[in-house]
Scaffold this active site. Structure first.
Site, PDB file in Angstrom:
ATOM      1  CB  CYS A   1      -0.952   0.013   1.191  1.00 55.83           C
ATOM      2  SG  CYS A   1      -2.224  -1.258   1.082  1.00 55.83           S
TER       3      CYS A   1
ATOM      4  CG  HIS B   1     -11.810   9.782 -12.318  1.00 56.75           C
ATOM      5  ND1 HIS B   1     -13.119   9.477 -12.045  1.00 56.75           N
ATOM      6  CD2 HIS B   1     -11.366   8.817 -13.156  1.00 56.75           C
ATOM      7  CE1 HIS B   1     -13.457   8.382 -12.702  1.00 56.75           C
ATOM      8  NE2 HIS B   1     -12.405   7.947 -13.374  1.00 56.75           N
TER       9      HIS B   1
ATOM     10  CD  GLU C   1      -8.408   0.469   0.712  1.00 60.81           C
ATOM     11  OE1 GLU C   1      -8.020   1.560   1.165  1.00 60.81           O
ATOM     12  OE2 GLU C   1      -7.849  -0.622   0.958  1.00 60.81           O
TER      13      GLU C   1
END
Length: 148
Positions: free
Chosen positions: A37, A78, A130
């Site tokens: 991550c 985005h 997530e």
């Protein structure tokens, strides 16, 4: 949006509003201990916002659904979460863009908006998924202190 059952939050209010949305965003967790991550990667986050209150506004809404979407989707969709430097930080672990911190910051953004409204509704829960198998629930008033 796929139908989802969310954990319920107990609260003392008469009205409860839930808004589902999703946004696609990239991020990295700036810590070596974050493993993979720590590399830039992206998610399609699924978000459920729970707002509660006792009074409706002048239009008969607890809060307008579209305002919640503008606050969150229009801000984060985005984008690279780490680039929102007023919200996230590479130095402060409480502001790393982990799912936990994103959920808390989403709640703070919504509550700041609600605090400016006449009916003073409360953001009582954020559910942030997530991945298909991982999500966070954030409840800012855990323990029942709604500040009223």
């Amino acid at each position: 949006m796929i139908q989802q059952i969310y954990p319920s939050v107990m609260h003392p209010f008469r009205y409860e509003l839930n808004k589902d949305m999703h946004f696609a965003a990239a991020h990295y967790v700036p810590s070596e201990s974050a493993g993979a991550c720590s590399n830039v990667h992206g998610h399609t986050y699924f978000l459920n916002v729970t707002v509660a209150g006792n009074e409706l506004d002048e239009t008969g809404f607890l809060v307008n659904f579209s305002q919640i979407k503008k606050l969150i989707h229009d801000r984060f969709d985005h984008t690279m979460l780490n680039d929102h430097s007023s919200l996230f930080s590479d130095e402060d672990p409480s502001r790393f863009p982990t799912t936990e911190n994103v959920a808390r910051i989403v709640c703070e953004l919504i509550q700041a908006y609600l605090d400016r409204s006449a009916n003073k509704a409360k953001c009582v829960q954020i559910f942030l998924r997530e991945t298909p198998t991982s999500y966070v629930v954030y409840r800012p008033y855990a323990g029942g202190n709604y500040g009223e």
